[in-house]
Design a protein around this motif. Structure first.
Motif, PDB file in Angstrom:
ATOM      1  N   VAL A  73     -31.296 -26.946 -37.592  1.00 28.27           N
ATOM      2  CA  VAL A  73     -30.195 -27.046 -39.345  1.00 28.27           C
ATOM      3  C   VAL A  73     -29.344 -26.160 -38.683  1.00 28.27           C
ATOM      4  CG1 VAL A  73     -32.060 -27.251 -40.604  1.00 28.27           C
ATOM      5  CG2 VAL A  73     -31.437 -25.071 -40.382  1.00 28.27           C
ATOM      6  N   GLY A  74     -28.372 -25.976 -39.042  1.00 28.62           N
ATOM      7  CA  GLY A  74     -26.807 -25.195 -39.009  1.00 28.62           C
ATOM      8  C   GLY A  74     -26.070 -24.648 -40.570  1.00 28.62           C
ATOM      9  N   TYR A  75     -25.311 -23.401 -40.278  1.00 30.25           N
ATOM     10  CA  TYR A  75     -24.398 -23.232 -41.164  1.00 30.25           C
ATOM     11  C   TYR A  75     -23.267 -22.626 -41.075  1.00 30.25           C
ATOM     12  CZ  TYR A  75     -23.644 -20.382 -45.618  1.00 30.25           C
ATOM     13  OH  TYR A  75     -23.043 -19.618 -46.335  1.00 30.25           O
ATOM     14  N   ARG A  76     -21.907 -23.191 -42.038  1.00 30.14           N
ATOM     15  CA  ARG A  76     -20.829 -21.938 -41.428  1.00 30.14           C
ATOM     16  C   ARG A  76     -20.719 -21.182 -41.999  1.00 30.14           C
ATOM     17  NH1 ARG A  76     -20.327 -27.977 -42.868  1.00 30.14           N
ATOM     18  NH2 ARG A  76     -20.241 -29.226 -40.947  1.00 30.14           N
ATOM     19  N   ILE A  77     -20.825 -20.161 -41.116  1.00 28.41           N
ATOM     20  CA  ILE A  77     -20.623 -18.922 -41.923  1.00 28.41           C
ATOM     21  C   ILE A  77     -18.857 -18.359 -42.569  1.00 28.41           C
ATOM     22  CG2 ILE A  77     -20.396 -16.130 -41.776  1.00 28.41           C
ATOM     23  CD1 ILE A  77     -22.483 -17.212 -39.661  1.00 28.41           C
ATOM     24  N   LEU A  78     -18.062 -19.320 -41.665  1.00 29.59           N
ATOM     25  CA  LEU A  78     -17.279 -18.610 -41.822  1.00 29.59           C
ATOM     26  C   LEU A  78     -16.285 -20.331 -42.558  1.00 29.59           C
ATOM     27  CD1 LEU A  78     -15.654 -15.828 -39.761  1.00 29.59           C
ATOM     28  CD2 LEU A  78     -16.200 -16.280 -42.577  1.00 29.59           C
ATOM     29  N   ASN A  79     -15.851 -20.201 -43.264  1.00 34.83           N
ATOM     30  CA  ASN A  79     -14.648 -21.893 -43.048  1.00 34.83           C
ATOM     31  C   ASN A  79     -13.298 -21.944 -43.636  1.00 34.83           C
ATOM     32  OD1 ASN A  79     -14.175 -24.345 -43.010  1.00 34.83           O
ATOM     33  ND2 ASN A  79     -15.349 -25.265 -43.942  1.00 34.83           N
ATOM     34  N   SER A  80     -12.426 -21.147 -42.893  1.00 34.20           N
ATOM     35  CA  SER A  80     -11.189 -21.382 -43.663  1.00 34.20           C
ATOM     36  C   SER A  80      -9.798 -22.264 -42.594  1.00 34.20           C
ATOM     37  CB  SER A  80     -10.869 -20.215 -44.191  1.00 34.20           C
ATOM     38  OG  SER A  80     -10.414 -19.476 -42.583  1.00 34.20           O
ATOM     39  N   ASN A  81      -8.794 -22.528 -43.269  1.00 37.65           N
ATOM     40  CA  ASN A  81      -8.391 -22.422 -41.905  1.00 37.65           C
ATOM     41  C   ASN A  81      -7.394 -21.702 -40.885  1.00 37.65           C
ATOM     42  OD1 ASN A  81      -6.986 -24.876 -43.599  1.00 37.65           O
ATOM     43  ND2 ASN A  81      -6.149 -24.163 -44.149  1.00 37.65           N
ATOM     44  N   ALA A  82      -7.776 -20.130 -41.105  1.00 37.46           N
ATOM     45  CA  ALA A  82      -7.339 -19.091 -40.016  1.00 37.46           C
ATOM     46  C   ALA A  82      -8.927 -18.996 -39.602  1.00 37.46           C
ATOM     47  CB  ALA A  82      -7.340 -17.501 -40.543  1.00 37.46           C
ATOM     48  N   TYR A 106     -17.378 -19.789 -32.437  1.00 42.47           N
ATOM     49  CA  TYR A 106     -15.765 -19.462 -33.406  1.00 42.47           C
ATOM     50  C   TYR A 106     -14.656 -19.616 -32.837  1.00 42.47           C
ATOM     51  CZ  TYR A 106     -13.448 -15.108 -35.142  1.00 42.47           C
ATOM     52  OH  TYR A 106     -12.293 -14.789 -35.831  1.00 42.47           O
ATOM     53  N   PHE A 107     -14.405 -19.550 -34.644  1.00 41.09           N
ATOM     54  CA  PHE A 107     -13.046 -20.184 -33.784  1.00 41.09           C
ATOM     55  C   PHE A 107     -11.520 -19.101 -34.934  1.00 41.09           C
ATOM     56  CE2 PHE A 107      -9.665 -22.511 -36.003  1.00 41.09           C
ATOM     57  CZ  PHE A 107      -8.167 -23.105 -35.144  1.00 41.09           C
ATOM     58  N   ARG A 108     -11.166 -19.305 -33.819  1.00 42.49           N
ATOM     59  CA  ARG A 108      -9.809 -17.683 -34.973  1.00 42.49           C
ATOM     60  C   ARG A 108      -8.568 -18.267 -34.103  1.00 42.49           C
ATOM     61  NH1 ARG A 108      -8.893 -14.495 -39.552  1.00 42.49           N
ATOM     62  NH2 ARG A 108      -7.207 -13.403 -39.025  1.00 42.49           N
ATOM     63  N   SER A 109      -7.182 -18.633 -35.508  1.00 46.92           N
ATOM     64  CA  SER A 109      -6.370 -18.793 -35.530  1.00 46.92           C
ATOM     65  C   SER A 109      -5.225 -17.676 -34.938  1.00 46.92           C
ATOM     66  CB  SER A 109      -5.474 -19.778 -36.576  1.00 46.92           C
ATOM     67  OG  SER A 109      -4.233 -19.580 -36.635  1.00 46.92           O
ATOM     68  N   LEU A 110      -4.718 -17.246 -34.500  1.00 41.30           N
ATOM     69  CA  LEU A 110      -3.879 -16.453 -34.387  1.00 41.30           C
ATOM     70  C   LEU A 110      -2.143 -16.194 -34.283  1.00 41.30           C
ATOM     71  CD1 LEU A 110      -5.049 -15.523 -30.965  1.00 41.30           C
ATOM     72  CD2 LEU A 110      -5.548 -14.372 -32.731  1.00 41.30           C
ATOM     73  N   THR A 111      -1.621 -17.777 -34.423  1.00 43.74           N
ATOM     74  CA  THR A 111      -0.270 -18.090 -35.256  1.00 43.74           C
ATOM     75  C   THR A 111      -0.103 -19.365 -35.566  1.00 43.74           C
ATOM     76  OG1 THR A 111       1.100 -18.709 -32.554  1.00 43.74           O
ATOM     77  CG2 THR A 111       0.766 -15.639 -33.855  1.00 43.74           C
ATOM     78  N   ASP A 112       1.222 -19.905 -35.388  1.00 48.47           N
ATOM     79  CA  ASP A 112       1.034 -20.900 -36.010  1.00 48.47           C
ATOM     80  C   ASP A 112       0.653 -22.230 -34.777  1.00 48.47           C
ATOM     81  OD1 ASP A 112       1.317 -20.665 -38.468  1.00 48.47           O
ATOM     82  OD2 ASP A 112       3.863 -20.981 -37.867  1.00 48.47           O
ATOM     83  N   THR A 113       0.783 -21.466 -33.223  1.00 48.47           N
ATOM     84  CA  THR A 113       0.727 -22.374 -31.842  1.00 48.47           C
ATOM     85  C   THR A 113      -0.194 -21.509 -31.007  1.00 48.47           C
ATOM     86  OG1 THR A 113       2.089 -20.648 -30.945  1.00 48.47           O
ATOM     87  CG2 THR A 113       3.452 -22.335 -32.109  1.00 48.47           C
ATOM     88  N   SER A 114      -1.064 -20.829 -31.074  1.00 51.63           N
ATOM     89  CA  SER A 114      -2.354 -19.898 -30.746  1.00 51.63           C
ATOM     90  C   SER A 114      -3.720 -19.533 -31.257  1.00 51.63           C
ATOM     91  CB  SER A 114      -1.605 -18.821 -29.843  1.00 51.63           C
ATOM     92  OG  SER A 114      -1.682 -17.969 -30.400  1.00 51.63           O
ATOM     93  N   TYR A 115      -4.919 -19.591 -31.030  1.00 46.75           N
ATOM     94  CA  TYR A 115      -5.867 -19.825 -31.299  1.00 46.75           C
ATOM     95  C   TYR A 115      -6.589 -19.913 -29.933  1.00 46.75           C
ATOM     96  CZ  TYR A 115      -6.908 -24.586 -29.569  1.00 46.75           C
ATOM     97  OH  TYR A 115      -7.051 -25.419 -29.150  1.00 46.75           O
ATOM     98  N   ILE A 116      -7.869 -18.642 -31.010  1.00 46.43           N
ATOM     99  CA  ILE A 116      -9.049 -17.815 -29.162  1.00 46.43           C
ATOM    100  C   ILE A 116     -10.496 -18.597 -30.185  1.00 46.43           C
ATOM    101  CG2 ILE A 116      -9.346 -15.787 -31.044  1.00 46.43           C
ATOM    102  CD1 ILE A 116     -10.001 -14.757 -28.584  1.00 46.43           C
ATOM    103  N   THR A 117     -11.054 -19.123 -29.311  1.00 43.32           N
ATOM    104  CA  THR A 117     -12.236 -19.748 -29.652  1.00 43.32           C
ATOM    105  C   THR A 117     -13.645 -18.887 -28.584  1.00 43.32           C
ATOM    106  OG1 THR A 117     -12.178 -21.236 -27.716  1.00 43.32           O
ATOM    107  CG2 THR A 117     -11.595 -21.728 -29.725  1.00 43.32           C
ATOM    108  N   ASN A 118     -14.988 -18.339 -29.367  1.00 43.66           N
ATOM    109  CA  ASN A 118     -15.582 -18.473 -28.345  1.00 43.66           C
ATOM    110  C   ASN A 118     -17.139 -18.825 -28.820  1.00 43.66           C
ATOM    111  OD1 ASN A 118     -16.401 -15.760 -26.712  1.00 43.66           O
ATOM    112  ND2 ASN A 118     -18.105 -16.009 -27.854  1.00 43.66           N
ATOM    113  N   ASP A 119     -17.326 -19.475 -27.910  1.00 45.89           N
ATOM    114  CA  ASP A 119     -19.074 -20.306 -28.113  1.00 45.89           C
ATOM    115  C   ASP A 119     -19.724 -20.440 -26.992  1.00 45.89           C
ATOM    116  OD1 ASP A 119     -16.804 -22.589 -29.282  1.00 45.89           O
ATOM    117  OD2 ASP A 119     -16.108 -22.955 -27.519  1.00 45.89           O
ATOM    118  N   THR A 120     -21.447 -20.120 -27.401  1.00 47.72           N
ATOM    119  CA  THR A 120     -22.274 -19.413 -26.823  1.00 47.72           C
ATOM    120  C   THR A 120     -23.555 -20.249 -27.129  1.00 47.72           C
ATOM    121  OG1 THR A 120     -21.513 -17.181 -27.231  1.00 47.72           O
ATOM    122  CG2 THR A 120     -24.213 -17.431 -27.281  1.00 47.72           C
TER     123      THR A 120
END
Length: 278
Positions: free
Chosen positions: A163-172, A205-219
């Motif tokens: 099973v999985g759970y979404r801790i954060l879930n927003s556009n940002a 993990y996904f984090r929007s930095l600006t309208d044209t950039s974002y950072i991700t980290n997968d483990t």
């Protein structure tokens, strides 16, 4: 961000040593070319990270996919070396159920002698139970035809569910975790076949930095009595326009069956230009 991608170009990050600038340009001729030839930047992250997280968050109904290609060939003093990397992703989503299939093949040859011959593949099924909870089933496969040293793994297969759970879930910001039991089958050089219970834990993990950039980290962590494997990929993605995205990533792979500590982990730095299309 469109979900279907095709990598039309790939470049490697070149790391120069501290003494490089202290020698003449003549003494260092061809050094850049040699360094590029030696880079282990083949596409091991064939399951290219996209903007959605675990489960089916952010996915459009329908099918999607990507193809990653990389190849080089170098001839010098009568010696030819070449390498090839192929990555595939295909998935579907019907609004509740999502399926992803990925595969990566890496092949290298130096003067007629194989230096790499590795196949990685995976299949994931996910079903939404609510906005936050989801279930999953997965299978991960790894085959290395050049594993010959005692303790090296020629085949490693893991199947599991959980099973999985979404801790954060927003556009940002989006952050999801999943965990579950499984079963592992591994063939190891110089040892009997491993068949035992295992467990998998993953984080996206996904984090929007600006309208044209974002950072991700997968483990991803797979644990069993035989060994614990850890893979992590940190990536910065910058949209150059509506179709092109520049992606810089650092991938780390650790296996305590062959690595004494995390300082022995394999680190791969890569830069890719990604073309998005429907």
């Amino acid at each position: 961000m469109k979900t279907n991608i095709f990598i039309v170009a790939a470049a490697a990050a070149l790391i120069a040593n501290a003494g490089f600038a202290q020698t003449s340009a003549f003494n260092n001729q061809d050094r850049t070319s040699d360094a590029l030839d030696d880079l282990d930047e083949a596409i091991e992250d064939a399951a290219e990270r996209e903007t959605f997280t675990f489960g089916t968050e952010g996915r459009e109904v329908g099918a999607y996919g990507s193809l990653s290609l990389r190849g080089t060939s170098t001839s010098e003093d009568g010696v030819t070396s070449s390498d090839l990397g192929i990555g595939l992703r295909y998935g579907t989503f019907d609004g509740v159920n999502g399926i992803d299939a990925t595969a990566s093949f890496i092949y290298g040859e130096d003067d007629g002698t194989e230096t790499e011959n590795q196949l990685l593949a995976g299949v994931d099924y996910r079903r939404n139970f609510s906005d936050a909870f989801f279930g999953f089933a997965k299978a991960d496969l790894a085959f290395d035809r050049l594993a010959e040293t005692d303790g090296e793994t020629t085949q490693d297969i893991f199947v599991g569910a959980g099973v999985g759970y979404r801790i954060l879930n927003s556009n940002a910001s989006q952050w999801s975790i999943q965990v579950g039991p499984g079963y592992r089958i591994a063939d190891v050089v110089g040892q009997d076949r491993v068949e035992e219970a295992a467990a998998a834990v993953s984080s996206n993990y996904f984090r929007s930095l600006t309208d044209t950039s974002y950072i991700t980290n997968d483990t991803d962590v797979i644990y069993s009595e035989f060994s614990t494997t850890v893979s992590n990929e940190l990536a910065l993605n910058v949209a150059l326009n509506n179709e092109l995205v520049l992606r810089t990533s650092l991938a780390t792979a650790f296996d305590d069956a062959i690595d004494e500590d995390f300082s022995d982990a394999k680190n791969t730095l890569g830069v890719s230009v990604v073309y998005n299309f429907n």
